[in-house]
Design a protein around this motif. Sequence first.
Motif, PDB file in Angstrom:
ATOM      1  N   THR A 384       0.832  -1.215   0.000  1.00 50.98           N
ATOM      2  CA  THR A 384       0.000   0.000   0.000  1.00 50.98           C
ATOM      3  C   THR A 384       0.856   1.250   0.000  1.00 50.98           C
ATOM      4  O   THR A 384       0.627   2.186  -0.781  1.00 50.98           O
ATOM      5  N   SER A 385       1.864   1.256   0.865  1.00 49.40           N
ATOM      6  CA  SER A 385       2.643   2.494   0.950  1.00 49.40           C
ATOM      7  C   SER A 385       3.485   2.692  -0.313  1.00 49.40           C
ATOM      8  O   SER A 385       3.698   3.831  -0.734  1.00 49.40           O
ATOM      9  N   LEU A 386       3.906   1.570  -0.950  1.00 52.76           N
ATOM     10  CA  LEU A 386       4.629   1.714  -2.225  1.00 52.76           C
ATOM     11  C   LEU A 386       3.751   2.411  -3.255  1.00 52.76           C
ATOM     12  O   LEU A 386       4.169   3.373  -3.897  1.00 52.76           O
ATOM     13  N   VAL A 387       2.515   1.906  -3.354  1.00 57.97           N
ATOM     14  CA  VAL A 387       1.582   2.483  -4.340  1.00 57.97           C
ATOM     15  C   VAL A 387       1.331   3.952  -4.036  1.00 57.97           C
ATOM     16  O   VAL A 387       1.417   4.814  -4.907  1.00 57.97           O
ATOM     17  N   LEU A 390       4.306   6.204  -4.705  1.00 54.85           N
ATOM     18  CA  LEU A 390       4.587   6.307  -6.138  1.00 54.85           C
ATOM     19  C   LEU A 390       3.572   7.236  -6.821  1.00 54.85           C
ATOM     20  O   LEU A 390       3.912   7.988  -7.725  1.00 54.85           O
ATOM     21  N   LEU A 391       2.322   7.167  -6.352  1.00 50.07           N
ATOM     22  CA  LEU A 391       1.276   7.957  -7.013  1.00 50.07           C
ATOM     23  C   LEU A 391       1.212   9.400  -6.517  1.00 50.07           C
ATOM     24  O   LEU A 391       0.627  10.247  -7.170  1.00 50.07           O
ATOM     25  N   ASP A 393       3.151  12.037  -6.265  1.00 51.22           N
ATOM     26  CA  ASP A 393       3.569  13.173  -7.094  1.00 51.22           C
ATOM     27  C   ASP A 393       2.754  13.336  -8.382  1.00 51.22           C
ATOM     28  O   ASP A 393       2.356  14.462  -8.698  1.00 51.22           O
ATOM     29  N   PRO A 394       2.507  12.248  -9.103  1.00 54.62           N
ATOM     30  CA  PRO A 394       1.680  12.420 -10.308  1.00 54.62           C
ATOM     31  C   PRO A 394       0.301  13.019  -9.996  1.00 54.62           C
ATOM     32  O   PRO A 394      -0.162  13.895 -10.718  1.00 54.62           O
ATOM     33  N   LEU A 395      -0.328  12.553  -8.892  1.00 53.88           N
ATOM     34  CA  LEU A 395      -1.668  13.063  -8.571  1.00 53.88           C
ATOM     35  C   LEU A 395      -1.612  14.536  -8.182  1.00 53.88           C
ATOM     36  O   LEU A 395      -2.486  15.316  -8.539  1.00 53.88           O
ATOM     37  N   LYS A 396      -0.555  14.870  -7.462  1.00 53.30           N
ATOM     38  CA  LYS A 396      -0.398  16.269  -7.067  1.00 53.30           C
ATOM     39  C   LYS A 396      -0.248  17.145  -8.317  1.00 53.30           C
ATOM     40  O   LYS A 396      -0.869  18.197  -8.436  1.00 53.30           O
ATOM     41  N   PHE A 397       0.533  16.634  -9.249  1.00 53.17           N
ATOM     42  CA  PHE A 397       0.756  17.338 -10.505  1.00 53.17           C
ATOM     43  C   PHE A 397      -0.565  17.544 -11.246  1.00 53.17           C
ATOM     44  O   PHE A 397      -0.842  18.604 -11.803  1.00 53.17           O
ATOM     45  N   LEU A 398      -1.413  16.519 -11.187  1.00 51.97           N
ATOM     46  CA  LEU A 398      -2.690  16.574 -11.886  1.00 51.97           C
ATOM     47  C   LEU A 398      -3.642  17.594 -11.250  1.00 51.97           C
ATOM     48  O   LEU A 398      -4.382  18.289 -11.937  1.00 51.97           O
ATOM     49  N   LYS A 399      -3.577  17.684  -9.939  1.00 52.02           N
ATOM     50  CA  LYS A 399      -4.504  18.576  -9.240  1.00 52.02           C
ATOM     51  C   LYS A 399      -4.082  20.041  -9.319  1.00 52.02           C
ATOM     52  O   LYS A 399      -4.866  20.934  -9.025  1.00 52.02           O
ATOM     53  N   LEU A 400      -2.834  20.271  -9.677  1.00 48.56           N
ATOM     54  CA  LEU A 400      -2.335  21.642  -9.748  1.00 48.56           C
ATOM     55  C   LEU A 400      -3.149  22.438 -10.743  1.00 48.56           C
ATOM     56  O   LEU A 400      -3.492  21.966 -11.817  1.00 48.56           O
ATOM     57  N   ASN A 401      -3.457  23.671 -10.361  1.00 48.79           N
ATOM     58  CA  ASN A 401      -4.199  24.517 -11.302  1.00 48.79           C
ATOM     59  C   ASN A 401      -3.242  25.155 -12.278  1.00 48.79           C
ATOM     60  O   ASN A 401      -2.159  25.574 -11.937  1.00 48.79           O
ATOM     61  N   GLY A 402      -3.669  25.234 -13.518  1.00 49.48           N
ATOM     62  CA  GLY A 402      -2.832  25.882 -14.515  1.00 49.48           C
ATOM     63  C   GLY A 402      -3.710  26.485 -15.579  1.00 49.48           C
ATOM     64  O   GLY A 402      -4.924  26.556 -15.427  1.00 49.48           O
ATOM     65  N   ALA A 403      -3.112  26.936 -16.648  1.00 52.30           N
ATOM     66  CA  ALA A 403      -3.888  27.497 -17.748  1.00 52.30           C
ATOM     67  C   ALA A 403      -4.766  26.402 -18.343  1.00 52.30           C
ATOM     68  O   ALA A 403      -4.435  25.213 -18.275  1.00 52.30           O
ATOM     69  N   ALA A 404      -5.883  26.808 -18.950  1.00 53.58           N
ATOM     70  CA  ALA A 404      -6.892  25.848 -19.383  1.00 53.58           C
ATOM     71  C   ALA A 404      -6.358  24.849 -20.415  1.00 53.58           C
ATOM     72  O   ALA A 404      -6.521  23.642 -20.274  1.00 53.58           O
ATOM     73  N   ASP A 405      -5.677  25.349 -21.448  1.00 54.41           N
ATOM     74  CA  ASP A 405      -5.222  24.439 -22.505  1.00 54.41           C
ATOM     75  C   ASP A 405      -4.100  23.528 -21.995  1.00 54.41           C
ATOM     76  O   ASP A 405      -3.986  22.372 -22.369  1.00 54.41           O
TER      77      ASP A 405
END
Lengths: 432, 271
Positions: A384-387, A390-391, A393-405
């Motif tokens: 569980t902790s491996l998963v 590992l996930l 940083d990618p999820l954090k990256f996805l949730k970050l707000n940025g320009a629409a396109d």
Amino acid sequence: MLAERIMVLGVNHKTTPVEIRERLAFSDPREPLKKLFSIPEVEECCLLSTCNRVEVFSVGNPTDSVKAGIRNMLFANSGVTDKETERYTFIFQEVEAVNHLFRVAASLDSMIVGEVQILGQLKQAFRDATEQNCTGVILNRFVQKSFSVAKRIRTETKIGSNAVSISYAAVELAKKIFGNLKNKKVLLVGAGEMAELAAEHLITQGVGEVIVANRTFERAVNLARRFNGSAVALSELISQLEIADIIISSTGASDLVLRKQDVKPVMRQRKHRPLFLIDIAVPRDLDPEINDLDNVYLFDIDDLQNVIEVNKSERQKEAGKAERIVKEETLKFMQWLENFEVTPTIVAIREKADAIRTAELAKTLSQLKDLSPGEIKSIEILTTSLVNKLLHDPLKFLKLNGAADEREVKLDLTRKLFGLDSEAHGKPGRRG
Amino acid sequence: MSLFFTLILAAYICATIAYIVHFIKRDKKIRTIARGIMVAAGILHTLYLFARYFEVGHTPLTSHHEAVSFFALSLTWAFLSFRWRYQVKNFGAFVSPMVTALMFIALFSSHEISELPPALQSLWLPVHASIALAANGFLALAFGGGIMYLLQERELKKKRFGFFYTRLPSLEALDTLNHHCLAIGFPLLTLGIITGSFWAKQAWGTYWHWDPKETWSLITWLFYAALIHQRFTVGWRGRRAAIMSIVGFSAALFTLWGVTYLLGGIHSYVG
């Protein structure tokens, strides 16, 4: 993009003259809602129809054919040519659509800014649409958000707090003089529609008693019965002044009904308790000089009109504050829409990772038979902790707000990277 | 000590600014802030009074600085105590400048400790002086309410419905305020005069000897007595009561300062 799918199309008092609007009014929303919903690519819709506006809020791909379809539905049987319909209707999309609905709900788009009916009408329109199953996740959230925005504006600004009608102005003035209207007595001199309306408002504000004086006694009795009050003859007027606190005069008399010298001796008997006189008759019933007496306040129809003018400009000022709140809430809603888009991808990634983890864990545990429960637990925690790590940083990256396109590119890349869509389509690679 | 006093004054100034900003902008959050500062200033000011007591060694009501400071303090607490009973819209915007003005006067008068002549050392000193100044606090509130009444009445009579119309409370509320302030202030004033005469008897041997301060406090008292009498019998209220409260308070201020600086007498500060 989700936001692109939100659209408002319609006519209102700003874009369309009343002669056209009245041909569009829908008394029964069921049939038109069905028609709207049957337009291909309209996924959710809601129809708001009042005397000042007929507007369709929709979620779906906003193609030209959809717009034309909605327009045709609105103007069906109106006898307006297609060309004209385009001229009369407005279209708002994305942020503008959100902003528009919030402004409508908060009564910023109304003819009388700050009036209260529109929110009720919008609530009814939404109820009708949900009953016809025309709404979904997005529109539900969107319209309900507009209610809470309207509520927030009511509590945080004074947009609806000042009187903008003659009868309300009378109530407001009464409150400025008496504070609390409980146990105050109203005397209606003559019976007119406006006087009755003012009396009604005063009663809802807690006024204790209504007395009616009229030239024809019968009319006085009838009116008094309506307010649970008492009737007196017009000749008793001066003796009634001793009891009454608020006097609304609206007789059709061509001469003055009450003069300064009539009121002056009464004040002594009243022990100088304040007397509030409203003269809404034209020509006037009450001697303007009465106002010069101490503790007597006389207002004629023009004075009341002045109160209304002041209040209207006051409302305009408050409207500025309200517009700021609308902007803020629009931004928040746009953010919610964005997150709403990202959420399914996050869920999909988590599900996939967890599926892999449990499958691999089961495989391993079936080979390692002589483990103690404690050791099994440790391995589970390890996976569980491996998963999760590992996930993270990618999820954090996805949730970050940025320009629409940029966000769209990000979403697309992430889905490819984790192979989310290929899996959904039945893993074509392995099948071959 | 002087620094402490300046700090309290600064708090009152902040409260005044906040009350006035709230008066103009009508933002409820600012009112809460103003109230908070006012309460804090009142508490600090009370602490200052105790500190001064230990520094001076007797009740600190003998020098001009001490008397005016106590006047400001009683005005503050009189104002805050009114909130328990009922709320008068935007009253703070009128009261807090008065408190601040008094504090400035106290700041600029000598902070030196005055030695009490043995004749005046008596238990009557704190009793008489504090009651008389507390009476002034309530009479000052009636004064502030009177000004608000006249402003609001003017808007209503002239039909102007401008700046003050929307911001000031109803005439009835202001008239009730006047009534309540007098109902508390007048008995205190009476008590102040009575305790004063007891003290005079103890210190100088007679209850009353027509020194200017005594005469003027009697004039003030008669003035308020007339107002209250008329209020209860004939129903003098509203505009008249407001004007009388303003004039009456001017008389009270004259008793406090005018007499001391213009007429002199044995009362001269020492208060």
